[in-house]
Design a protein around this motif. Structure first.
Motif: not given
Length: 299
Positions: A20-30, A40-45
């Protein structure tokens, strides 16, 4: 898109997040710990599914969620404690996530919630698609409750799909992580009589199928994530030997497997001949449609 992922540190979750990140999507990790800034640019919740706690504010603006959290099935022997962990980590986690998504002012359009081909129980040589009923063994009962736990999301108008995944062929995790070293040493062979069917899928196809479900509006309810043609354990053994250029002379009798693995042995010598009817009907195309291709891709 902004996509939440539970189980993002696991075999499938980490590969999905990377894709997902490689294709430019925003990722929210729980995550279950204090959130950190990730390179890697993902965020965490933060969430604690066992206590039904989740930071709902961090879920605002989601387009989709993928729920992959759950204790490893084959990590260790099925003691009573581990069976509770297998069950609770899936059911409580899904309950917490589905309830939180349903309560958002603007819920995501889709929740892809993990499940497994174990839903169908042991089915022998019968070809099984998504219309088949649930089985009655331990993993089947877990899968039924696992899927039911996502119902609050569906009731809130979220499209919910249950990704009933087979055995993922990958050297870095899952059941195949234990097979590769044995076969590379020339110690691999049939398990039991070798006639039991294994419904497998390559890691690349697993990730692609999850993304296909996210993007395909008509896919809801159960979706089998398995390669088109299930194979027997004997065929898996032959493919591993051919690809790795190793002999496959050994075999492990069923009685020995039961002695070593206890109740979990039923999943090794049991048979699931599951086909991906709905994936194929929706236009999905596999990169690795044979066991030889899947094994080669996993090396």
């Amino acid at each position: 898109m902004r996509i939440a992922v539970t189980g993002s540190s696991g075999l499938i979750g980490s590969a999905l997040v990377r894709s997902l990140l490689e294709d430019g999507h925003q990722v929210v990790r729980l995550v279950r710990r204090a959130p950190v800034v990730r390179p890697d640019g993902s965020t965490e919740v933060r969430w604690n599914p066992r206590l039904s706690q989740i930071d709902r504010g961090g879920l605002d603006g989601l387009d989709a969620a993928v729920n992959l959290a759950g204790a490893g099935i084959a990590d260790r022997r099925w003691t009573a404690a581990h069976k509770r962990d297998i069950h609770d980590s899936r059911v409580l986690g899904t309950t917490t996530l589905a309830g939180a998504l349903a309560g958002l002012a603007r819920p995501p359009k889709v929740l892809v919630s993990g499940s497994a081909v174990g839903y169908y129980g042991q089915t022998g040589s019968a070809v099984i698609d998504e219309s088949a009923p649930a089985g009655g063994d331990f993993l089947a009962r877990v899968c039924v409750e696992w899927e039911q736990a996502a119902e609050p999301a569906a009731a809130a108008g979220i499209r919910v799909a249950y990704a009933r995944t087979g055995l993922v062929v990958a050297a870095e995790g899952g059941a195949w992580q234990k097979l590769f070293p044995l076969f590379k040493l020339g110690l691999g062979g049939r398990l039991g009589n070798g006639r039991q069917y294994w419904s497998y899928i390559s890691l690349r196809d697993e990730v692609a199928a999850l993304r296909h479900i996210i993007d395909t509006a008509e896919l809801s309810g159960p979706v089998n994530l398995t390669a088109p043609v299930p194979v027997t354990n004997a065929e898996v053994t032959a493919a591993m030997g051919e690809v790795l250029h190793r002999p496959t002379l050994f075999s492990v009798p069923e009685v020995a497997l039961k002695a070593a693995l206890g109740e979990m042995a039923v999943e090794v010598v049991g048979s699931h001949r599951v086909v991906p009817g709905r994936l194929l009907d929706s236009g999905f195309r596999f990169s690795h449609s044979t066991i030889e291709q899947a094994v080669r891709a996993a090396q």
